[in-house]
Design a protein around this motif. Sequence first.
Motif, PDB file in Angstrom:
ATOM      1  N   ARG A   1       0.698  -1.173  -0.002  1.00 28.18           N
ATOM      2  CA  ARG A   1      -0.108  -0.078  -0.033  1.00 28.18           C
ATOM      3  C   ARG A   1       0.807   1.273   0.077  1.00 28.18           C
ATOM      4  NH1 ARG A   1      -2.515  -0.843   4.374  1.00 28.18           N
ATOM      5  NH2 ARG A   1      -4.559  -1.393   3.631  1.00 28.18           N
ATOM      6  N   ASP A   2       1.894   1.358   0.867  1.00 27.28           N
ATOM      7  CA  ASP A   2       2.873   2.296   1.104  1.00 27.28           C
ATOM      8  C   ASP A   2       3.625   2.704  -0.369  1.00 27.28           C
ATOM      9  OD1 ASP A   2       1.757   2.818   3.603  1.00 27.28           O
ATOM     10  OD2 ASP A   2       3.594   1.929   4.627  1.00 27.28           O
ATOM     11  N   ALA A   3       4.092   1.434  -0.834  1.00 27.25           N
ATOM     12  CA  ALA A   3       4.859   1.705  -2.008  1.00 27.25           C
ATOM     13  C   ALA A   3       4.047   2.167  -3.009  1.00 27.25           C
ATOM     14  CB  ALA A   3       5.466   0.150  -2.617  1.00 27.25           C
ATOM     15  N   LEU A   4       2.910   1.517  -3.284  1.00 30.34           N
ATOM     16  CA  LEU A   4       1.929   1.904  -4.450  1.00 30.34           C
ATOM     17  C   LEU A   4       1.623   3.521  -4.344  1.00 30.34           C
ATOM     18  CD1 LEU A   4      -0.194  -1.281  -5.032  1.00 30.34           C
ATOM     19  CD2 LEU A   4       1.593  -0.245  -6.427  1.00 30.34           C
ATOM     20  N   LEU A   5       1.484   4.070  -3.140  1.00 31.58           N
ATOM     21  CA  LEU A   5       0.937   5.362  -2.953  1.00 31.58           C
ATOM     22  C   LEU A   5       1.929   6.184  -3.251  1.00 31.58           C
ATOM     23  CD1 LEU A   5      -1.743   6.675  -1.989  1.00 31.58           C
ATOM     24  CD2 LEU A   5      -0.944   6.697   0.539  1.00 31.58           C
ATOM     25  N   ALA A   6       3.320   5.886  -2.802  1.00 33.18           N
ATOM     26  CA  ALA A   6       4.292   6.716  -3.066  1.00 33.18           C
ATOM     27  C   ALA A   6       4.653   6.830  -4.698  1.00 33.18           C
ATOM     28  CB  ALA A   6       5.621   6.324  -2.528  1.00 33.18           C
ATOM     29  N   THR A   7       4.338   5.532  -5.350  1.00 35.55           N
ATOM     30  CA  THR A   7       4.446   5.504  -6.842  1.00 35.55           C
ATOM     31  C   THR A   7       3.438   6.511  -7.359  1.00 35.55           C
ATOM     32  OG1 THR A   7       5.033   3.287  -6.674  1.00 35.55           O
ATOM     33  CG2 THR A   7       4.573   3.970  -8.935  1.00 35.55           C
ATOM     34  N   HIS A   8       2.294   6.416  -7.124  1.00 28.43           N
ATOM     35  CA  HIS A   8       1.015   7.299  -7.516  1.00 28.43           C
ATOM     36  C   HIS A   8       1.335   8.422  -7.377  1.00 28.43           C
ATOM     37  CE1 HIS A   8      -2.916   8.294  -8.544  1.00 28.43           C
ATOM     38  NE2 HIS A   8      -3.163   8.970  -7.205  1.00 28.43           N
ATOM     39  N   GLY A   9       2.045   9.044  -6.254  1.00 27.40           N
ATOM     40  CA  GLY A   9       2.457  10.514  -5.870  1.00 27.40           C
ATOM     41  C   GLY A   9       3.602  10.900  -6.743  1.00 27.40           C
ATOM     42  N   GLY A  10       4.239   9.959  -7.447  1.00 26.07           N
ATOM     43  CA  GLY A  10       5.389  10.409  -8.379  1.00 26.07           C
ATOM     44  C   GLY A  10       6.462  10.022  -7.966  1.00 26.07           C
TER      45      GLY A  10
ATOM     46  N   LEU B   1      10.223   4.571  -8.880  1.00 24.42           N
ATOM     47  CA  LEU B   1      10.147   3.179  -8.360  1.00 24.42           C
ATOM     48  C   LEU B   1      11.530   2.935  -7.437  1.00 24.42           C
ATOM     49  CD1 LEU B   1       9.141   0.857 -11.469  1.00 24.42           C
ATOM     50  CD2 LEU B   1       7.759   1.857  -9.431  1.00 24.42           C
ATOM     51  N   GLU B   2      12.603   3.300  -7.981  1.00 27.47           N
ATOM     52  CA  GLU B   2      14.019   3.086  -7.178  1.00 27.47           C
ATOM     53  C   GLU B   2      13.739   3.845  -5.706  1.00 27.47           C
ATOM     54  OE1 GLU B   2      13.734   4.385 -10.248  1.00 27.47           O
ATOM     55  OE2 GLU B   2      15.170   3.431 -11.517  1.00 27.47           O
ATOM     56  N   LEU B   3      13.157   5.088  -5.640  1.00 21.84           N
ATOM     57  CA  LEU B   3      12.991   5.672  -4.412  1.00 21.84           C
ATOM     58  C   LEU B   3      11.837   5.234  -3.280  1.00 21.84           C
ATOM     59  CD1 LEU B   3      13.786   9.422  -5.105  1.00 21.84           C
ATOM     60  CD2 LEU B   3      15.388   7.697  -3.926  1.00 21.84           C
ATOM     61  N   CYS B   4      10.938   4.563  -3.960  1.00 20.66           N
ATOM     62  CA  CYS B   4       9.804   4.101  -3.316  1.00 20.66           C
ATOM     63  C   CYS B   4      10.384   2.898  -2.790  1.00 20.66           C
ATOM     64  CB  CYS B   4       8.681   3.382  -4.228  1.00 20.66           C
ATOM     65  SG  CYS B   4       7.875   4.914  -4.870  1.00 20.66           S
ATOM     66  N   ALA B   5      11.290   2.036  -3.506  1.00 21.79           N
ATOM     67  CA  ALA B   5      12.068   1.000  -2.995  1.00 21.79           C
ATOM     68  C   ALA B   5      12.654   1.098  -1.914  1.00 21.79           C
ATOM     69  CB  ALA B   5      12.575   0.009  -4.119  1.00 21.79           C
ATOM     70  N   VAL B   6      13.370   2.419  -1.849  1.00 21.77           N
ATOM     71  CA  VAL B   6      14.591   2.702  -0.760  1.00 21.77           C
ATOM     72  C   VAL B   6      13.697   2.778   0.556  1.00 21.77           C
ATOM     73  CG1 VAL B   6      15.848   4.356   0.064  1.00 21.77           C
ATOM     74  CG2 VAL B   6      16.221   3.622  -2.127  1.00 21.77           C
TER      75      VAL B   6
END
Length: 419
Positions: free
Chosen positions: A108-117, A120-125
């Motif tokens: 959920r958190d990772a997808l929300l961060a992706t959705h926010g722009g 992928l690399e930083l979401c993963a961090v």
Amino acid sequence: MRNTARQTRENRTITVDFQHEATYFQLLGDGKAFVECVIAFILSLGFQLKHKAMCTGGGCMTRHSHYLRVRLGGVTIWRIQCTTCKAVFTVLPHFVLRYRSMRPEAARDALLATHGGLSLELCAVICHLSPMALYRLVCAFGQHSLVTVLTRCGLPLPTYFLADEKHSRCLTEKVYLPTIVCGRVLWHLGYVEEASAVAFTQSYGEFQRVASQQEPSYRVKGVLTDGFDSTTKSMRTLFPGVRLGYCLRHAINKLPGKLAAITSAVRKALRSQFHTLLYRARQRRGLRVFALGQRLRHFVDHVTATAGAANGARVRRWFQDKKAGWYAVLADPQMPVTSTLLDQAHNAIERKLFMMKGFHHPHGSQQAFLTGLAHLYNLVPYQRRAQHAGHCGVEVEGGKVPTRDWFLNLQILTSGGFR
Ligand SMILES: [Zn+2]
């Protein structure tokens, strides 16, 4: 990853909200209560299970077999079976993702961060998962069609919509994303490598195919485009008899480009007069189309008088070319007038694609990835300062989502076992 779905047997997985993990583990010991709880949940959604063909679904459900999710610390997953058609459904509790060891909170958190722009690399961090795992997660949700998910939310198939293609790049190659938007919701986000009518027809045809499967009598009444030839051709092919309008705001923005060798003050004045002309034509009911034809002729005379014969002739030719599309907008009050909402959707998607350049390779699963992003666009609620704060696009358009938790909604709505 491949571009096509690769389901060998029918996916009859269903995600069920047991509210608390403890409730789930209690129910594991009581087969009857377990099945009753699952059935009650499905009824509360107003959904039906996808039984085998010819089964009315009137029979009983029993617990069938179970297995352990070793990578999740040995969570027991049960399958239930229809006593009539023998169809088997895998019941995933809300805290387990299909085929994944990732916890839903992390996803959920990772997808929300992706959705926010966020890339992928930083979401993963920040979320402690690999960029590839996140990419695959988006693709997994993208295996399910937008039409299926949106109609599950009770949205009617759109009779009027906006269609346009976003230009993007895959490494150095130009690519196009054919898009269908109705209000705040994306109904189609495709991926093609050329801007031809054939390629667009194929992409938009995918929407048409799934929509007609859902509702064989589905008819589109009106489509607004920016007037690009391949787009209008593909719409005419797929939706014979459709009313094709051209975006009025787009027309206003295009006018200055038709006016050469004049001062910018004159160009600005003409643009604003053209704006007023289209605005007034919209205000008049009944005779709107007739009024527009007359006003366009007067406007060409005015351009000739103030900007010269060459500009007048160029604007006249342009009007000849486009006016049918403007008439179409004015002739039907239900037609969308501008493609602003589609541009907004494109801008939102653009930010994410820009952020995932590293994954934009020719053999990626672009279509699934884009559809996954489109699900997020439709289902993630707007932030609390936004106009529709706390509601997602589907709700703004009058649809109903299963729960207050957008990620659980995404899991439930993309479950293959529902019909
Ligand atoms: Zn059955």
